[in-house]
Design an enzyme around this catalytic site. Structure first.
Site, PDB file in Angstrom:
ATOM      1  N   TYR A  31      -3.263  10.955   7.348  1.00 48.99           N
ATOM      2  CA  TYR A  31      -3.312   9.558   7.758  1.00 48.99           C
ATOM      3  C   TYR A  31      -2.293   8.723   6.970  1.00 48.99           C
ATOM      4  CZ  TYR A  31      -5.641   9.073   3.326  1.00 48.99           C
ATOM      5  OH  TYR A  31      -5.906   9.098   1.977  1.00 48.99           O
TER       6      TYR A  31
ATOM      7  N   GLU B  56      -4.500  -7.398   5.208  1.00 47.44           N
ATOM      8  CA  GLU B  56      -3.598  -6.315   5.612  1.00 47.44           C
ATOM      9  C   GLU B  56      -2.734  -6.802   6.768  1.00 47.44           C
ATOM     10  OE1 GLU B  56      -5.574  -2.851   7.174  1.00 47.44           O
ATOM     11  OE2 GLU B  56      -3.801  -1.597   6.925  1.00 47.44           O
TER      12      GLU B  56
ATOM     13  N   HIS C  80      -9.194   6.602   2.792  1.00 43.17           N
ATOM     14  CA  HIS C  80      -9.558   6.882   4.190  1.00 43.17           C
ATOM     15  C   HIS C  80     -10.795   7.779   4.322  1.00 43.17           C
ATOM     16  CE1 HIS C  80      -8.311   6.875   8.504  1.00 43.17           C
ATOM     17  NE2 HIS C  80      -7.693   5.774   8.117  1.00 43.17           N
TER      18      HIS C  80
ATOM     19  N   TRP D  52     -11.907  11.885   9.318  1.00 42.18           N
ATOM     20  CA  TRP D  52     -10.497  11.510   9.464  1.00 42.18           C
ATOM     21  C   TRP D  52     -10.316  10.144   8.912  1.00 42.18           C
ATOM     22  CZ3 TRP D  52      -7.573   7.631  11.723  1.00 42.18           C
ATOM     23  CH2 TRP D  52      -6.182   7.793  11.546  1.00 42.18           C
TER      24      TRP D  52
ATOM     25  N   GLU E 140      -9.175   2.060  -1.370  1.00 37.78           N
ATOM     26  CA  GLU E 140      -9.867   1.683  -0.138  1.00 37.78           C
ATOM     27  C   GLU E 140     -10.666   2.864   0.410  1.00 37.78           C
ATOM     28  OE1 GLU E 140      -7.098   0.069   2.674  1.00 37.78           O
ATOM     29  OE2 GLU E 140      -8.296   0.775   4.360  1.00 37.78           O
TER      30      GLU E 140
ATOM     31  N   ARG F 165     -13.794  -5.371   3.985  1.00 39.61           N
ATOM     32  CA  ARG F 165     -12.692  -5.233   4.952  1.00 39.61           C
ATOM     33  C   ARG F 165     -13.101  -5.449   6.409  1.00 39.61           C
ATOM     34  NH1 ARG F 165      -7.985  -3.606   4.439  1.00 39.61           N
ATOM     35  NH2 ARG F 165      -7.923  -1.868   5.914  1.00 39.61           N
TER      36      ARG F 165
ATOM     37  N   ARG G  36       0.856  -1.181   0.000  1.00 40.42           N
ATOM     38  CA  ARG G  36       0.000   0.000   0.000  1.00 40.42           C
ATOM     39  C   ARG G  36       0.896   1.236   0.000  1.00 40.42           C
ATOM     40  NH1 ARG G  36      -3.913   2.167   4.939  1.00 40.42           N
ATOM     41  NH2 ARG G  36      -2.212   3.621   5.285  1.00 40.42           N
TER      42      ARG G  36
ATOM     43  N   GLU H 275     -13.741  -1.478   6.934  1.00 43.43           N
ATOM     44  CA  GLU H 275     -12.988  -1.667   8.182  1.00 43.43           C
ATOM     45  C   GLU H 275     -13.716  -1.069   9.384  1.00 43.43           C
ATOM     46  OE1 GLU H 275      -9.303   0.364   7.008  1.00 43.43           O
ATOM     47  OE2 GLU H 275      -9.703   1.843   8.564  1.00 43.43           O
TER      48      GLU H 275
ATOM     49  N   ASP I 275      -5.139   3.754   0.177  1.00 43.64           N
ATOM     50  CA  ASP I 275      -6.250   3.994   1.106  1.00 43.64           C
ATOM     51  C   ASP I 275      -6.671   5.463   1.023  1.00 43.64           C
ATOM     52  OD1 ASP I 275      -8.061   4.044   3.167  1.00 43.64           O
ATOM     53  OD2 ASP I 275      -6.692   3.272   4.705  1.00 43.64           O
TER      54      ASP I 275
HETATM   55  C1  GCO Z   1      -5.908   0.883   7.493  1.00 40.44           C
HETATM   56  C2  GCO Z   1      -6.573   1.865   8.373  1.00 40.44           C
HETATM   57  C3  GCO Z   1      -5.946   2.201   9.659  1.00 40.44           C
HETATM   58  C4  GCO Z   1      -6.826   3.061  10.531  1.00 40.44           C
HETATM   59  C5  GCO Z   1      -6.628   2.696  11.954  1.00 40.44           C
HETATM   60  C6  GCO Z   1      -7.484   3.495  12.885  1.00 40.44           C
HETATM   61  O1  GCO Z   1      -6.384   0.740   6.401  1.00 40.44           O
HETATM   62  O2  GCO Z   1      -4.950   0.263   7.931  1.00 40.44           O
HETATM   63  O3  GCO Z   1      -7.289   2.826   7.697  1.00 40.44           O
HETATM   64  O4  GCO Z   1      -4.622   2.561   9.638  1.00 40.44           O
HETATM   65  O5  GCO Z   1      -6.577   4.408  10.311  1.00 40.44           O
HETATM   66  O6  GCO Z   1      -6.863   1.335  12.095  1.00 40.44           O
HETATM   67  O7  GCO Z   1      -7.212   3.091  14.195  1.00 40.44           O
HETATM   68 MG    MG Z   2      -8.036   1.878   5.899  1.00 39.36          MG
END
Ligand code: GCO
Ligand code: MG
Length: 402
Positions: A160, A339, A212, A402, A236, A283, A148, A262, A210
């Site tokens: 992030y 992941e 996010h 975020w 993602e 996810r 990634r 996720e 990602d």
């Molecule tokens: C990922 C995620 C994480 C999150 C985290 C939040 O794809 O690995 O987006 O890095 O930001 O799990 O606690």
């Molecule tokens: Mg993520």
């Protein structure tokens, strides 16, 4: 009949915080379940300690499905990360116990191996593009087959996915860190560095990215079209995951594969995404989606619709979760990718055993159950520290995802 004699909620912060449920049976069999919810972890610890542990004592540990139904339906209040993470802790610990009683590694109870190993991706990142390219090179030279890629967007403070120390940990401050966000700057920049990665390293490995949850559906559609030449394995969370219908619009515009889920915690939260084939990879995880019992149900629904798995595996999922994930990944036909970010070294002082990495694949422990043990003495060296995830603000000061 063996019964559940003790259930302990263990909270420790070896490099980052983990909540673990440890169940001990009257026969002395011990099972572990992860119940970590990054930044809101004490709510789950209380849900377990104050509401679930009293219900577990005296129950038959072998009745996993019945316990799941009892805790979920019996709560009356449905779904949600706190409930589903707490139930996941119980469910995972009971599967661990069942494996130990049977003398078999968990994947054998789930139907046995479907594949030789579990393909993983890890995280390359950089404060700028040269640093990102060096990091991608590092992962490729370590044998990873999937990487990634994230780079900090120039001109905006902090984002992030950019590693500061040896291991990425976003929940790093005593109060939420405030970061800024500029969608136009990101949309101009991110496709270019993904291109730069392909230019430098070619197409002989899987490249992931990602988003996010940062884009609106139409912005995500533009992003997906723009990165098509880089042939991503997936983009993602292109838009906030809870708006399932929004993915229709993205889908109409781009062939870039989509992964999401996720932050989603139940089959109901991914039902439309899966049945309408709005995503390619789901996810959801063992720890946040109700444990092995419930995640398996999601995975089976996904299989019917040609959606594959791509479970979250950031540092905030404990080594217990990672072990459970790898057993499930090995045993389901529609596995896609896992992941895997690793954990801070201190975490391995507390949690021993678990999967091993070779040639870009994880392999589960062959010990009965999950194959992970918890070291109380080590855990006592890492008392709980409260840490929050950051928040993001647009350039005009308003709060963004975020
Ligand atoms: C990922 C995620 C994480 C999150 C985290 C939040 O794809 O690995 O987006 O890095 O930001 O799990 O606690
Ligand atoms: Mg993520």
């Amino acid at each position: 009949m063996s019964t559940i004699e003790r259930a302990e909620v263990l909270v420790t912060s070896p490099g980052r915080t983990f909540v673990t449920l440890r169940i001990t049976t009257s026969d002395g069999v011990v099972g572990l379940g992860d119940a970590t919810l990054n930044g809101r972890e004490l709510a789950v610890a209380s849900y377990l300690r104050d509401h679930l542990v009293p219900l577990l004592i005296g129950r038959d540990p072998a009745r996993i499905e019945d316990t799941w139904q009892y805790l979920y339906r019996g709560a009356y209040w449905r779904r949600g990360p706190v409930t589903m993470t707490a139930i996941a802790g119980v469910d995972t610990a009971l599967w661990d116990i069942k494996g130990k009683v049977a003398g078999l590694p968990l994947y054998q109870l789930l139907g046995g191996r479907c594949r030789d190993g579990v393909l993983v991706y890890s995280h390359a990142s950089g404060r700028d593009v040269p640093e990102l390219l060096d990091d991608v090179e590092r992962f490729l030279s370590l044998g990873y087959k999937a990487v990634r890629a994230q780079a900090a967007v120039p001109g905006i403070g902090g984002t992030y996915g950019i590693r500061k120390g040896a291991v990425y940990e976003p929940a790093a401050t005593e109060l939420p860190d405030e970061q800024s966000w500029d969608t136009e700057a990101y949309l101009g920049f991110a496709p270019r560095y993904l291109e730069a990665v392909r230019e430098r390293f070619g197409f002989g490995f899987h490249l992931l990215h990602d988003v996010h949850h940062r884009l609106s559906p139409i912005e995500a559609a533009r992003f997906g079209k723009d990165v098509e030449p880089s042939r991503l394995f997936w983009m993602e969370d292109p838009t906030p995951a809870e708006d399932q219908a929004a993915f229709r619009l993205i889908r109409r515009h781009t062939t870039t594969p989509i992964a999401t889920g996720e932050v989603l915690t139940s089959i109901w939260d991914v039902q439309q995404l899966i049945t309408e084939q709005l995503i390619d990879y789901v996810r959801t995880t063992v720890v946040h989606a109700g444990g092995i019992t419930h995640l398996r149900r999601i995975v089976d629904l996904a299989a019917l619709h040609q959606v594959r798995t791509g479970s979250h595996g950031a540092t905030d999922l404990s080594p217990v979760s990672m072990a459970a994930a790898v057993h499930l990944d090995l045993a389901v036909p529609n596995f896609g990718i896992q992941e895997y970010m690793g954990h801070p070294p201190e975490a391995h002082e507390v949690f021993h055993g678990g999967p091993t990495l070779a040639d870009g694949m994880l392999h589960p422990s062959e010990e009965p159950g999950l194959g992970v043990t918890y070291d109380d003495e080590a855990a006592a060296r890492f008392p709980y520290r409260q840490r929050y995830l950051p928040v993001a603000r647009r350039l005009d000061g308003s709060v963004h995802d975020w």
